[in-house]
Each structure stands twice: as structure tokens, then as C-alpha cells.
Write an enzyme that holds these catalytic residues in place. Structure first.
Site, PDB file in Angstrom:
ATOM      1  N   LYS A  45       0.834  -1.210   0.000  1.00  0.00           N
ATOM      2  CA  LYS A  45       0.000   0.000   0.000  1.00  0.00           C
ATOM      3  C   LYS A  45       0.869   1.261   0.000  1.00  0.00           C
ATOM      4  O   LYS A  45       1.919   1.310   0.648  1.00  0.00           O
ATOM      5  CB  LYS A  45      -0.893  -0.025   1.258  1.00  0.00           C
ATOM      6  CG  LYS A  45      -1.734   1.223   1.483  1.00  0.00           C
ATOM      7  CD  LYS A  45      -2.824   1.375   0.452  1.00  0.00           C
ATOM      8  CE  LYS A  45      -3.627   2.667   0.644  1.00  0.00           C
ATOM      9  NZ  LYS A  45      -4.416   2.996  -0.571  1.00  0.00           N
ATOM     10  N   ILE A  71     -10.241   5.535  -0.964  1.00  0.00           N
ATOM     11  CA  ILE A  71      -9.575   5.286   0.315  1.00  0.00           C
ATOM     12  C   ILE A  71      -8.875   6.560   0.820  1.00  0.00           C
ATOM     13  O   ILE A  71      -8.934   6.881   2.005  1.00  0.00           O
ATOM     14  CB  ILE A  71      -8.524   4.144   0.181  1.00  0.00           C
ATOM     15  CG1 ILE A  71      -9.156   2.879  -0.432  1.00  0.00           C
ATOM     16  CG2 ILE A  71      -7.867   3.846   1.529  1.00  0.00           C
ATOM     17  CD1 ILE A  71     -10.270   2.258   0.357  1.00  0.00           C
ATOM     18  N   ASN A  99       5.748   1.688  -2.744  1.00  0.00           N
ATOM     19  CA  ASN A  99       4.952   2.676  -3.476  1.00  0.00           C
ATOM     20  C   ASN A  99       4.817   3.907  -2.587  1.00  0.00           C
ATOM     21  O   ASN A  99       4.390   3.793  -1.436  1.00  0.00           O
ATOM     22  CB  ASN A  99       3.575   2.068  -3.800  1.00  0.00           C
ATOM     23  CG  ASN A  99       2.640   3.043  -4.497  1.00  0.00           C
ATOM     24  OD1 ASN A  99       2.375   4.129  -3.990  1.00  0.00           O
ATOM     25  ND2 ASN A  99       2.123   2.647  -5.638  1.00  0.00           N
ATOM     26  N   CYS A 130      -2.860   9.208  -7.765  1.00  0.00           N
ATOM     27  CA  CYS A 130      -4.008   8.855  -6.905  1.00  0.00           C
ATOM     28  C   CYS A 130      -5.135   9.861  -7.120  1.00  0.00           C
ATOM     29  O   CYS A 130      -4.949  11.060  -6.905  1.00  0.00           O
ATOM     30  CB  CYS A 130      -3.606   8.845  -5.430  1.00  0.00           C
ATOM     31  SG  CYS A 130      -5.032   8.523  -4.366  1.00  0.00           S
ATOM     32  N   LYS A 164       3.933   5.266 -11.638  1.00  0.00           N
ATOM     33  CA  LYS A 164       2.564   4.756 -11.823  1.00  0.00           C
ATOM     34  C   LYS A 164       1.701   5.883 -12.363  1.00  0.00           C
ATOM     35  O   LYS A 164       1.476   6.889 -11.688  1.00  0.00           O
ATOM     36  CB  LYS A 164       2.004   4.230 -10.499  1.00  0.00           C
ATOM     37  CG  LYS A 164       0.637   3.569 -10.672  1.00  0.00           C
ATOM     38  CD  LYS A 164       0.239   2.770  -9.441  1.00  0.00           C
ATOM     39  CE  LYS A 164      -1.082   2.040  -9.654  1.00  0.00           C
ATOM     40  NZ  LYS A 164      -1.440   1.203  -8.497  1.00  0.00           N
ATOM     41  N   ASN A 191      -3.226   3.573 -12.969  1.00  0.00           N
ATOM     42  CA  ASN A 191      -4.023   3.723 -11.753  1.00  0.00           C
ATOM     43  C   ASN A 191      -5.510   3.744 -12.155  1.00  0.00           C
ATOM     44  O   ASN A 191      -5.851   3.455 -13.303  1.00  0.00           O
ATOM     45  CB  ASN A 191      -3.609   5.008 -11.022  1.00  0.00           C
ATOM     46  CG  ASN A 191      -3.857   4.917  -9.515  1.00  0.00           C
ATOM     47  OD1 ASN A 191      -4.879   4.383  -9.087  1.00  0.00           O
ATOM     48  ND2 ASN A 191      -2.938   5.423  -8.723  1.00  0.00           N
ATOM     49  N   GLY A 216     -10.857  -2.863 -11.871  1.00  0.00           N
ATOM     50  CA  GLY A 216     -11.556  -4.120 -12.159  1.00  0.00           C
ATOM     51  C   GLY A 216     -11.809  -4.324 -13.649  1.00  0.00           C
ATOM     52  O   GLY A 216     -11.367  -3.533 -14.487  1.00  0.00           O
ATOM     53  N   GLY A 243      -4.949  -3.550 -14.590  1.00  0.00           N
ATOM     54  CA  GLY A 243      -6.282  -3.080 -14.967  1.00  0.00           C
ATOM     55  C   GLY A 243      -7.189  -4.249 -15.289  1.00  0.00           C
ATOM     56  O   GLY A 243      -7.240  -4.713 -16.425  1.00  0.00           O
TER      57      GLY A 243
HETATM   58  C1  SIN Z   1      -6.357   5.406  -2.366  1.00  0.00           C
HETATM   59  O1  SIN Z   1      -5.729   5.194  -1.308  1.00  0.00           O
HETATM   60  O2  SIN Z   1      -7.194   6.310  -2.457  1.00  0.00           O
HETATM   61  C2  SIN Z   1      -6.109   4.548  -3.551  1.00  0.00           C
HETATM   62  C3  SIN Z   1      -4.721   4.647  -4.029  1.00  0.00           C
HETATM   63  C4  SIN Z   1      -4.589   5.217  -5.399  1.00  0.00           C
HETATM   64  O3  SIN Z   1      -5.559   5.300  -6.142  1.00  0.00           O
HETATM   65  O4  SIN Z   1      -3.481   5.592  -5.770  1.00  0.00           O
END
Ligand code: SIN
Length: 304
Positions: A45, A71, A99, A130, A164, A191, A216, A243
Site C-alpha cells: 500500500k 480510500i 509505493n 491517486c 505509476k 491507476n 476491475g 487493470g
Molecule cells: C487510495 O488510497 O485512495 C487509492 C490509491 C490510489 O488510487 O493511488
């Protein structure tokens, strides 16, 4: 036995099957499901310099063929990652690619400088994409900012660098070229796609942060197109595709389109044993095609 090893400039992997950041925790959570040493690599993460509480709930919602998340980079921060998770991760017998996300270029550089001195890490994936935090995609929608961050990280950190990228751009090739000019060893494509879900009866958005990122199977054809475009137009820049991969056929499509490696993401939530199984299935598929190595199939798409 086909040779599954892949070389993404300075990043060398025993095989091309990795697991994606944000879908595998810090690996402990997945110990019952995946023989870690079988994987080409683990991307834990996203880490930020300071702890983050993330966005208000609800943070996830299932959609037709996909998952929306907002998130908001919930994590305990760099120092806690180093103290609590690093030793476990680097002992798993596979490559670990940290990451990271910074508020600005300087923070990306500070974090990469610190991680560059850490024994056992195999690379850094720069999350410049993100969609769920303020400014999160700003770096990755702008070629100049993408190049400046990658170049700066390259100057302060000796680890292989993977950028990324966000798919929320008009021209993914321009961003990939910028990452290459900055010195990226590879790019991760992609992403999540910005999206939303609505509870119309209450006239409300479902996600606490209103807008989230879609992942997904729904996004697979679009990412496939981006992988194809970058592979054709940015020679010398290896691609890690992510992806909507849910089967070996998906993996093979991405390899044929030009990806050198793949990450399993959303599928880890509904089929947590998949990533480990794909390594065996890939081996068998290459053998049945009469191929001696995975490299022989990368970018073999025939177009009119
Ligand atoms: C997130 O923590 O919001 C997802 C991570 C991301 O999309 O880079």
C-alpha cells in the site's frame, strides 16, 4: 521449462506476475492465500511521509464489472512502515517495490532518498496518480511535473524507479515519454479511472468523498489500449500493466499488447489465490505455445 524472468531496465524480476499496491495490504493479510516467493514482486500500500487517516466512509462501492474506491491513501506513514512492515516484507523471498506518494516534489525526493538507503528493497513505485487525495493526480496529468519528479528521484535514490501513471489524461503517450525522459526504469499503466456512484433515491453520492477511482474488469479494454499505444510509441520503456486482470488470458493479452509484466489488483479481493496460480498457468501456457521465455511473447501483437 520456459524462462519467466523479465528485465525492466534496472528492475529484474523472476517472473512478470506482481500484486498491485492497495490490494495486498502489507502482505501479512494475504499469507494464507499466496505463496509469496512464487510472485515476481509485491507492491505494498502507498506510503506517505506522515500518517494519513484517509477519506470518510463509505470508501468502496461495487459497480457493474468494477470497484470504485476512495480510500484516500490511509496509511501509518513512512517511519511506521519502516519499523513495522519492512523487515517482514523483505523476508518473503520476492521483490518488494515500495509505493510512495508525496504532497509535492520535495516530499517525493525526501521519501525516495530515505528509502534508497534501505537494504532489501528492490525498487520504488511513484504514485503520481491517486485520484482520491487533493493534488494526487496533478503530477501525473502534466508531462513537465512527471518528468521533474522522476528526474529528481533518480538523482537522490539509486533504486529502480517505476512511475505509476493515471489514465485520466488525453494523451498517455506524452506522460509516458516524460517519465522516460526523467529516467524511469518502467511505468505502471494504470491507476484507477475517476468515477462515481449515486444513491438516487436519497439524491446522494455513495462514496464519502463523492468521486473515486474505478478498477476491475470494466477498465481492462481501456488499459489494454493504453499499453498498446505506449509500447508502440515509447520504445525502451518497459510497461507493467494493471487493470482488470482476472485470468491467464488477461495476462497474455497484456503481454502481447506490449507489457513486460503485470500487476494483479482488484482480483485479489474476490479471488485472493489468483496471483500465485497465474505464475504456474503462465509457465504452462508459454510451454504449450512452444516459447522458451516470456520475453518472446511481449509486444507480439500483429496489427493491420
Ligand atoms: C487510495 O488510497 O485512495 C487509492 C490509491 C490510489 O488510487 O493511488
Amino acid at each position: 521449462m520456459p524462462n519467466l524472468a523479465v528485465e525492466l531496465n534496472r528492475l529484474h524480476l523472476a517472473n512478470p506476475i506482481l500484486v498491485a499496491s492497495g490490494t495486498f495490504g502489507y502482505a501479512r493479510e494475504m499469507a494464507a492465500f499466496v505463496p509469496f516467493s512464487k510472485l515476481g514482486g509485491i507492491v505494498p500500500k502507498t506510503i506517505t511521509a506522515e500518517p494519513r487517516r484517509g477519506n470518510p466512509p463509505p470508501r468502496t462501492v461495487e459497480t457493474a464489472s468494477g470497484l470504485l474506491n476512495s480510500i484516500g491513501l490511509d496509511n501509518d506513514g513512512l517511519e511506521t512502515f519502516l519499523a513495522k512492515h519492512l523487515e517482514y516484507l523483505v523476508g518473503l523471498g520476492t521483490k518488494v517495490i515500495a509505493n510512495i506518494a508525496g504532497h509535492d516534489r520535495e516530499e517525493f525526493l525526501q521519501m525516495s532518498g530515505r528509502l534508497g538507503g534501505i537494504e532489501g528493497l528492490s525498487g520504488i513505485e511513484l504514485n503520481i496518480s491517486c485520484p482520491n487525495v487533493s493534488g494526487g493526480v496533478d503530477f501525473g496529468v502534466d508531462p513537465a511535473r512527471t518528468e521533474a519528479i522522476v528526474r529528481g528521484v533518480r538523482e537522490v535514490c539509486g533504486l529502480p524507479i517505476v512511475a505509476k501513471l493515471t489514465p485520466n489524461v488525453t494523451d498517455i503517450v506524452a506522460i509516458a515519454q516524460a517519465a522516460q525522459s526523467g529516467g524511469a526504469d518502467a511505468v505502471t499503466l494504470t491507476n484507477t479511472f475517476q468515477g462515481m456512484a449515486i444513491d438516487w433515491k436519497h439524491r446522494k453520492p455513495i462514496l464519502g468523498n463523492v468521486i473515486g477511482g474505478l478498477s476491475g474488469p470494466a477498465i481492462k479494454p481501456i488499459v489494454l489500449r493504453m499499453v498498446y499505444q505506449v509500447a508502440r510509441r515509447v520504445p525502451g520503456l518497459p510497461i507493467i500493466a494493471v487493470g482488470g486482470i482476472g485470468s491467464l488470458n488477461d495476462v497474455m493479452e497484456f503481454l502481447v499488447a506490449g507489457a513486460s509484466a503485470v500487476q494483479i489488483g482488484t482480483a485479489n479481493f474476490y479471488n485472493p489465490t489468483l496471483a500465485g496460480k497465474l505464475v504456474d498457468e503462465l509457465d504452462a501456457a508459454l510451454a504449450s505455445e512452444g516459447l522458451a521465455s516470456v520475453r518472446e511473447i511481449v509486444g507480439t501483437l500483429k496489427t493491420p
